[in-house]
Write a protein that holds these residues in place. Structure first.
Motif, PDB file in Angstrom:
ATOM      1  N   VAL A  33      -3.018 -10.492  23.459  1.00  0.00           N
ATOM      2  CA  VAL A  33      -3.638  -9.026  23.570  1.00  0.00           C
ATOM      3  C   VAL A  33      -5.159  -9.239  24.204  1.00  0.00           C
ATOM      4  O   VAL A  33      -5.465  -8.548  25.016  1.00  0.00           O
ATOM      5  N   TRP A  36      -5.446  -9.378  27.882  1.00  0.00           N
ATOM      6  CA  TRP A  36      -4.789  -8.244  28.801  1.00  0.00           C
ATOM      7  C   TRP A  36      -6.259  -7.862  29.871  1.00  0.00           C
ATOM      8  O   TRP A  36      -7.233  -7.668  29.385  1.00  0.00           O
ATOM      9  N   ASP A  45       3.649   1.599  22.036  1.00  0.00           N
ATOM     10  CA  ASP A  45       3.844   0.161  22.007  1.00  0.00           C
ATOM     11  C   ASP A  45       2.442  -0.314  21.473  1.00  0.00           C
ATOM     12  O   ASP A  45       2.219  -1.272  20.690  1.00  0.00           O
ATOM     13  N   TYR A  46       1.243   0.321  21.848  1.00  0.00           N
ATOM     14  CA  TYR A  46       0.122  -0.003  21.534  1.00  0.00           C
ATOM     15  C   TYR A  46      -0.073   0.197  20.065  1.00  0.00           C
ATOM     16  O   TYR A  46      -0.674  -0.610  19.371  1.00  0.00           O
ATOM     17  N   GLU A  47       0.300   1.375  19.550  1.00  0.00           N
ATOM     18  CA  GLU A  47       0.376   1.550  18.116  1.00  0.00           C
ATOM     19  C   GLU A  47       1.167   0.648  17.262  1.00  0.00           C
ATOM     20  O   GLU A  47       0.609  -0.093  16.287  1.00  0.00           O
ATOM     21  N   ARG A  98      -3.987   4.703  20.011  1.00  0.00           N
ATOM     22  CA  ARG A  98      -2.956   4.285  20.785  1.00  0.00           C
ATOM     23  C   ARG A  98      -3.392   3.600  21.982  1.00  0.00           C
ATOM     24  O   ARG A  98      -3.109   4.078  23.153  1.00  0.00           O
ATOM     25  N   THR A  99      -4.395   2.772  22.067  1.00  0.00           N
ATOM     26  CA  THR A  99      -5.000   2.495  23.363  1.00  0.00           C
ATOM     27  C   THR A  99      -5.187   0.769  23.077  1.00  0.00           C
ATOM     28  O   THR A  99      -5.001   0.264  22.154  1.00  0.00           O
ATOM     29  N   ALA A 100      -5.403   0.267  24.340  1.00  0.00           N
ATOM     30  CA  ALA A 100      -5.557  -1.067  24.330  1.00  0.00           C
ATOM     31  C   ALA A 100      -6.679  -1.629  23.574  1.00  0.00           C
ATOM     32  O   ALA A 100      -6.633  -2.754  23.187  1.00  0.00           O
ATOM     33  N   VAL A 103      -6.167  -2.090  20.209  1.00  0.00           N
ATOM     34  CA  VAL A 103      -5.306  -3.165  19.787  1.00  0.00           C
ATOM     35  C   VAL A 103      -6.239  -4.652  19.790  1.00  0.00           C
ATOM     36  O   VAL A 103      -6.075  -5.348  19.352  1.00  0.00           O
TER      37      VAL A 103
END
Length: 128
Positions: A33, A36, A45-47, A98-100, A103
């Motif tokens: 992660v 990235w 997927d982020y979530e 729900r973002t990079a 995460v």
């Protein structure tokens, strides 16, 4: 198979305290992660990744708390653990996005908690 289930009452987290953390897969996830650069994943997927990291961060924080609880409050290791735990609590109470970026922030938190846990579990060396 029965449709019933048992609920365990464990207010002090003693059951969890006996289970070792499965560290390797989460360290690999944190490394991936944090590597990235411009991911383009689906928001769900982020979530899901953030939820995985959040759950593990809570488990590591509980482990840090258990180790810090047996240290003297006036000592440096225990005091620093308290600071890290307060920071972790604040970061974990923030709503998931729900973002990079979200995460990656959770991944940094897991890494920081493991760093603190390692420092709490290493033997103290006496001053010369």
């Amino acid at each position: 198979m029965s449709d019933t289930h048992a609920v365990l009452y464990d207010p002090h987290g003693l059951i969890e305290a006996e289970l070792p953390l499965d560290r390797a897969p989460y360290e690999a996830l944190v490394t991936a992660v944090l590597a990235w650069r411009n991911p383009h994943l689906n928001p769900r997927d982020y979530e899901q990744i953030a939820l995985q990291l959040t759950g593990h961060a809570r488990a590591v924080a509980a482990d840090v708390c258990r180790h810090a609880a047996v240290l003297p409050k006036s000592g440096g290791r225990g005091a620093l653990a308290e600071v890290v735990l307060r920071e972790a609590d604040g970061r974990l109470s923030a709503p998931l996005e729900r973002t990079a970026r979200c995460v990656q922030n959770r991944a940094r938190l897991v890494r920081a908690l493991y760093t603190r846990l390692d420092r709490l579990t290493e033997p103290v060396q006496a001053a010369p």
